[in-house]
Design a protein around this motif. Sequence first.
Motif, PDB file in Angstrom:
ATOM      1  N   UNK A 172       0.869  -1.171   0.000  1.00 19.87           N
ATOM      2  CA  UNK A 172       0.000   0.000   0.000  1.00 19.87           C
ATOM      3  C   UNK A 172       0.911   1.227   0.000  1.00 19.87           C
ATOM      4  N   UNK A 173       1.215   1.753  -1.185  1.00 16.98           N
ATOM      5  CA  UNK A 173       2.253   2.793  -1.270  1.00 16.98           C
ATOM      6  C   UNK A 173       1.907   4.105  -0.576  1.00 16.98           C
ATOM      7  N   UNK A 213       6.386  12.024  -0.455  1.00 19.08           N
ATOM      8  CA  UNK A 213       6.728  10.734  -1.050  1.00 19.08           C
ATOM      9  C   UNK A 213       6.922  10.832  -2.558  1.00 19.08           C
ATOM     10  N   UNK A 214       7.891  10.063  -3.042  1.00 22.19           N
ATOM     11  CA  UNK A 214       8.097   9.918  -4.479  1.00 22.19           C
ATOM     12  C   UNK A 214       7.105   8.922  -5.047  1.00 22.19           C
ATOM     13  N   UNK A 215       6.850   8.963  -6.368  1.00 15.11           N
ATOM     14  CA  UNK A 215       5.978   7.963  -6.983  1.00 15.11           C
ATOM     15  C   UNK A 215       6.466   6.559  -6.646  1.00 15.11           C
ATOM     16  N   UNK A 216       5.556   5.641  -6.321  1.00 13.44           N
ATOM     17  CA  UNK A 216       5.953   4.322  -5.812  1.00 13.44           C
ATOM     18  C   UNK A 216       6.556   3.414  -6.869  1.00 13.44           C
ATOM     19  N   UNK A 217       7.402   2.527  -6.395  1.00 14.71           N
ATOM     20  CA  UNK A 217       7.988   1.475  -7.221  1.00 14.71           C
ATOM     21  C   UNK A 217       8.022   0.199  -6.379  1.00 14.71           C
ATOM     22  N   UNK A 218       8.455  -0.878  -7.002  1.00 17.65           N
ATOM     23  CA  UNK A 218       8.747  -2.095  -6.252  1.00 17.65           C
ATOM     24  C   UNK A 218       9.942  -1.835  -5.337  1.00 17.65           C
ATOM     25  N   UNK A 219       9.897  -2.352  -4.101  1.00 10.82           N
ATOM     26  CA  UNK A 219      11.010  -2.243  -3.163  1.00 10.82           C
ATOM     27  C   UNK A 219      11.463  -3.636  -2.764  1.00 10.82           C
ATOM     28  N   UNK A 220      12.761  -3.876  -2.792  1.00  9.39           N
ATOM     29  CA  UNK A 220      13.304  -5.143  -2.310  1.00  9.39           C
ATOM     30  C   UNK A 220      13.402  -5.130  -0.787  1.00  9.39           C
ATOM     31  N   UNK A 221      13.910  -4.030  -0.239  1.00 10.23           N
ATOM     32  CA  UNK A 221      13.971  -3.770   1.201  1.00 10.23           C
ATOM     33  C   UNK A 221      15.107  -4.463   1.944  1.00 10.23           C
ATOM     34  N   UNK A 222      15.994  -5.165   1.244  1.00  8.08           N
ATOM     35  CA  UNK A 222      17.170  -5.748   1.904  1.00  8.08           C
ATOM     36  C   UNK A 222      18.258  -5.975   0.861  1.00  8.08           C
ATOM     37  N   UNK A 223      18.511  -4.962   0.043  1.00  5.49           N
ATOM     38  CA  UNK A 223      19.366  -5.111  -1.127  1.00  5.49           C
ATOM     39  C   UNK A 223      20.825  -4.876  -0.747  1.00  5.49           C
ATOM     40  N   UNK A 224      21.630  -5.948  -0.845  1.00  4.13           N
ATOM     41  CA  UNK A 224      23.041  -5.875  -0.472  1.00  4.13           C
ATOM     42  C   UNK A 224      23.781  -7.041  -1.107  1.00  4.13           C
ATOM     43  N   UNK A 225      25.105  -7.028  -0.956  1.00  2.00           N
ATOM     44  CA  UNK A 225      25.954  -8.028  -1.596  1.00  2.00           C
ATOM     45  C   UNK A 225      25.514  -9.459  -1.302  1.00  2.00           C
ATOM     46  N   UNK A 226      25.244  -9.770  -0.035  1.00  2.72           N
ATOM     47  CA  UNK A 226      24.988 -11.172   0.287  1.00  2.72           C
ATOM     48  C   UNK A 226      23.572 -11.621  -0.022  1.00  2.72           C
ATOM     49  N   UNK A 227      22.809 -10.766  -0.710  1.00  2.00           N
ATOM     50  CA  UNK A 227      21.501 -11.181  -1.216  1.00  2.00           C
ATOM     51  C   UNK A 227      21.466 -11.252  -2.736  1.00  2.00           C
ATOM     52  N   UNK A 228      22.633 -11.336  -3.349  1.00  2.09           N
ATOM     53  CA  UNK A 228      22.700 -11.582  -4.789  1.00  2.09           C
ATOM     54  C   UNK A 228      23.642 -12.756  -5.050  1.00  2.09           C
ATOM     55  N   UNK A 229      23.318 -13.549  -6.054  1.00  2.00           N
ATOM     56  CA  UNK A 229      24.185 -14.632  -6.510  1.00  2.00           C
ATOM     57  C   UNK A 229      24.904 -14.145  -7.760  1.00  2.00           C
ATOM     58  N   UNK A 248       5.792  -2.297  -2.000  1.00  3.54           N
ATOM     59  CA  UNK A 248       5.700  -1.186  -2.936  1.00  3.54           C
ATOM     60  C   UNK A 248       5.688   0.112  -2.136  1.00  3.54           C
ATOM     61  N   UNK A 249       6.490   1.085  -2.570  1.00  2.02           N
ATOM     62  CA  UNK A 249       6.554   2.357  -1.856  1.00  2.02           C
ATOM     63  C   UNK A 249       7.578   3.286  -2.478  1.00  2.02           C
ATOM     64  N   UNK A 250       7.985   4.284  -1.727  1.00  2.00           N
ATOM     65  CA  UNK A 250       8.954   5.269  -2.193  1.00  2.00           C
ATOM     66  C   UNK A 250      10.294   4.580  -2.461  1.00  2.00           C
ATOM     67  N   UNK A 251      10.810   4.639  -3.695  1.00  2.00           N
ATOM     68  CA  UNK A 251      12.049   3.919  -4.019  1.00  2.00           C
ATOM     69  C   UNK A 251      13.256   4.382  -3.222  1.00  2.00           C
ATOM     70  N   UNK A 252      13.264   5.633  -2.775  1.00  2.00           N
ATOM     71  CA  UNK A 252      14.423   6.104  -2.020  1.00  2.00           C
ATOM     72  C   UNK A 252      14.508   5.452  -0.643  1.00  2.00           C
TER      73      UNK A 252
END
Length: 358
Positions: A172-173, A213-229, A248-252
């Motif tokens: 709910x953005x 608030x900025x226009x909403x986008x998809x948010x991962x919410x835990x984006x860092x090195x050890x969450x990518x293969x 979904x929410x403010x991308x920043x």
Amino acid sequence: MTPQDTAKPVRTGEELNQATLQTYFDEQQTGIGPIVEIAQFPGGYSNLTYLLRTETGEYVLRRPPFGAKDIKGGHDMGREFRVLSLLQSAGYGRAPKPVVFCEDEAVMGCPFYVMERVPGIILRAQTAPKMGLSSDTLRHLSERLVDELATLHALDIGPTDPARPALIQLGKPEGYIRRQVDGWHKRYLASQTDELPAMTELARWLDQTMPTENPPTLLHNDFKYDNVVLAPDLSDIRVVLDWEMCTVGDPLMDVGTALSYWAEADDDPFRKSFNLTWLPGNLTRQQFANRYAERSGRDVSNLLYYYVFGLFKNAVVIQQIYARFKKGLTTDERFAGLLAGVQALSRHGVEAVEKGRL
């Protein structure tokens, strides 16, 4: 170079019934062939993750921890599976492909889901410094992380019609920032053990300086090195993991969270234990922000607010763990010194506000 996450023998008491699983897979016509071996990924403190080796390939099974059945709103396997399914329908190719979700607790005593395994390298703060990674490699990878986050934020979240499989259904953005700030402040007050003026100051500042608030986008919410293969040759990102907090929410807000993990060479040892971004070659936080602005076209002039919120949120998470230790709900001595982590993050947040920079 070998993958950093290697499956190990299943821990005692956390075994899966191979015969029951096989029967279920066959009945559902999943295409998962005969199971040859079941192993377990030892990392993590939340959901349990298993490796299924079969005659047709390798798969990953995710289930809640044992004893978590009564935790309201937590360990939602159905939502994780839905997120992966929606990402596939949105055409995002760097999420694991979901295979099957089972909500029938008669099969395994809990809901669970299976996704395809994508092999590769996962870089972690504890191991990466020993791998001899070149500064050129880390420069390239840190740039790819920024670019991938911008790509995620460019996905079409679609219409608000809940009957259509659109990404906007994941959150709910409207009012997202307010809910996050208020919610994490309440969590802090509920777990507070000591008087920490810096935490009080940050909570007040976040409340009083809240941006539009900025226009909403998809948010991962835990984006860092050890969450990518990563690809075995470290040339690119193969897949992004850990979508359980996706919304979904403010991308920043997503950028601020990513930067709150992004330690630099002159940061304190506690913050450097979060990530490997302090190793030579990685972008600085400001370079991360500049590249994100370039790739996304977004105004990041107020990014300091989102960065400070990320620090505050991380401090609250650590405070919650420390509170459990102080109340005697856990005897793990690793948690005894976590209050110093809360102090370090909140102190850095106050300094960032005072200096006006990331």
